[in-house]
Design a protein around this motif. Sequence first.
Motif, short mmCIF file in Angstrom:
data_model
loop_
_atom_site.label_atom_id
_atom_site.label_comp_id
_atom_site.label_asym_id
_atom_site.label_seq_id
_atom_site.Cartn_x
_atom_site.Cartn_y
_atom_site.Cartn_z
N ARG A 159 0.82 -1.21 0.00
CA ARG A 159 0.00 0.00 0.00
C ARG A 159 0.86 1.26 0.00
O ARG A 159 0.37 2.37 0.14
CB ARG A 159 -0.91 0.01 1.24
CG ARG A 159 -1.94 -1.12 1.26
CD ARG A 159 -3.19 -0.78 0.47
NE ARG A 159 -3.95 0.24 1.15
CZ ARG A 159 -4.44 1.34 0.58
NH1 ARG A 159 -4.22 1.56 -0.71
NH2 ARG A 159 -5.14 2.22 1.26
N GLU A 169 -4.10 3.21 9.90
CA GLU A 169 -4.54 3.00 8.52
C GLU A 169 -5.50 1.83 8.38
O GLU A 169 -6.40 1.85 7.54
CB GLU A 169 -3.32 2.79 7.61
CG GLU A 169 -3.58 3.00 6.13
CD GLU A 169 -4.20 1.80 5.44
OE1 GLU A 169 -4.87 1.99 4.41
OE2 GLU A 169 -4.02 0.66 5.93
N LYS A 173 -11.15 -0.96 9.14
CA LYS A 173 -11.22 -1.66 7.86
C LYS A 173 -11.41 -3.15 8.09
O LYS A 173 -11.27 -3.66 9.20
CB LYS A 173 -9.96 -1.38 7.04
CG LYS A 173 -9.85 0.07 6.59
CD LYS A 173 -8.69 0.28 5.64
CE LYS A 173 -8.65 1.73 5.14
NZ LYS A 173 -7.51 1.95 4.20
N ASP A 241 -10.52 -5.45 2.84
CA ASP A 241 -9.35 -4.61 2.57
C ASP A 241 -8.06 -5.43 2.58
O ASP A 241 -7.15 -5.17 1.79
CB ASP A 241 -9.26 -3.50 3.62
CG ASP A 241 -10.47 -2.58 3.56
OD1 ASP A 241 -10.55 -1.78 2.61
OD2 ASP A 241 -11.35 -2.69 4.43
N ASN A 258 -11.16 -5.85 -2.05
CA ASN A 258 -11.62 -4.59 -2.65
C ASN A 258 -10.88 -4.39 -3.98
O ASN A 258 -9.65 -4.38 -4.01
CB ASN A 258 -11.29 -3.44 -1.69
CG ASN A 258 -11.79 -2.09 -2.18
OD1 ASN A 258 -11.51 -1.67 -3.29
ND2 ASN A 258 -12.53 -1.40 -1.32
N TYR A 260 -10.22 -1.97 -5.80
CA TYR A 260 -9.45 -0.74 -5.98
C TYR A 260 -8.24 -0.65 -5.03
O TYR A 260 -7.16 -0.20 -5.44
CB TYR A 260 -10.35 0.47 -5.77
CG TYR A 260 -11.57 0.46 -6.66
CD1 TYR A 260 -11.46 0.75 -8.02
CD2 TYR A 260 -12.82 0.12 -6.16
CE1 TYR A 260 -12.58 0.73 -8.84
CE2 TYR A 260 -13.94 0.09 -6.97
CZ TYR A 260 -13.81 0.39 -8.31
OH TYR A 260 -14.91 0.35 -9.13
N THR A 261 -8.44 -1.08 -3.80
CA THR A 261 -7.37 -0.90 -2.80
C THR A 261 -7.04 -2.19 -2.05
O THR A 261 -6.23 -2.16 -1.11
CB THR A 261 -7.77 0.16 -1.77
OG1 THR A 261 -8.99 -0.25 -1.12
CG2 THR A 261 -7.99 1.52 -2.44
N ASN A 310 -7.19 -3.52 -9.19
CA ASN A 310 -5.92 -2.99 -8.70
C ASN A 310 -5.47 -3.75 -7.45
O ASN A 310 -4.69 -3.23 -6.64
CB ASN A 310 -6.07 -1.49 -8.38
CG ASN A 310 -4.72 -0.82 -8.17
OD1 ASN A 310 -3.76 -1.10 -8.88
ND2 ASN A 310 -4.65 0.05 -7.18
#
Length: 375
Positions: A159, A169, A173, A241, A258, A260-261, A310
């Motif tokens: 990340r 962070e 999540k 996540d 996820n 995207y992340t 991603n």
Amino acid sequence: MTQPSLPKTMRSLVAPHYGPPSTYQIQTLPTPTSIPPTSVLLRIHAAEVSTGITQLASGQFRLLTSASFPLPLCIGGSGTVVSIGSAVTTLRAGDPVYGLYFKHGIFPPPVCGFASEYAVVPADVLLPKPESLSFEEAAALSGIGVTAYQCFKRYFELRGMDIKSAGGELEGKTVFATGALSACGSVFAQAAKNVFGARVVATVSTGKMGLVEGILPGVVDELVDYQKEDVVARVGKGKVDLVLNSQWDLVGLFPLANPYTGVVVSIASLPGPETMRRMIGESKVPFAGLIIWLLTLAYMWYDFKLRGTNVKHDFVSGNPGNREDLEASGEWIASGKIKAVMTVVDFNDIDAVRRGCEMVATGKGGLGKLVIKLI
């Protein structure tokens, strides 16, 4: 350095030849007396049994390396320092310690025989045993503690962050861990909740559904019976996540991340080519080039399965040889943020030892880390 007051022989759990755990024996072997300058001699109290040692004993790695028999078993555990090598300054006789003898760049890992009454172990893979932990608890966490730390460290790296400065962070999540009551999954879940403040989703078999809250109170927010439910359908596509995988069905968990992340970190799938290069190091491994090539193809397949997303993914091989990571994981353990989930068997009960090792080898029926109690 020698230790003349030691008994000349000791008892050791060994594989007498390539074979399954049902063939393991307790044999009498010479007590080690020669201690390299950077190592220590331990009187072993407890040993942990890993899948890897059962695979080595069964001959699964024989194309890559040979084994000498009788093969003393186990590379992790806990004990008391009996004597130290001439260059050791961090430990002294009488210190209670725990650790796992495994370092990247050495293949296969040296077999020091933690399931023996005495063992010689490098001092730099050992940590002081916290007073709050029993020797059995320390042995159970000797390897998976640093592996868990390095899995989260790899998550932050993928990340673009540093685990030491990532702050909150992961707080709030969703972290998914396979096997809430497995040796690895239980530690993953505890670290996610107690260190990083994440929401934890974990799987468990039908028979263990009612055990999780009693063993890991307040750790798992959502529990999934993987034997009765479709995990992806229950948890939801793209809802996680961080996926922490300790089972072989890695690709089947990709949809959870996820798109995207999301990040997927695994300790049970195929290692990436760069990870394998680090694990092998300068060791002479037959077919090393072919192995790296095949792993490159496998990771191309993983990337294909993740096309259009991603999602980042990687394999982590725990490395206690990284002293900084080892000490950081030791802080998690000493502070009580991760605790041992384990099954303890007596060294003198060879039938119980064999049954327990068979569960480790097959990955079926066990509860937490298998620990062999010697003292």
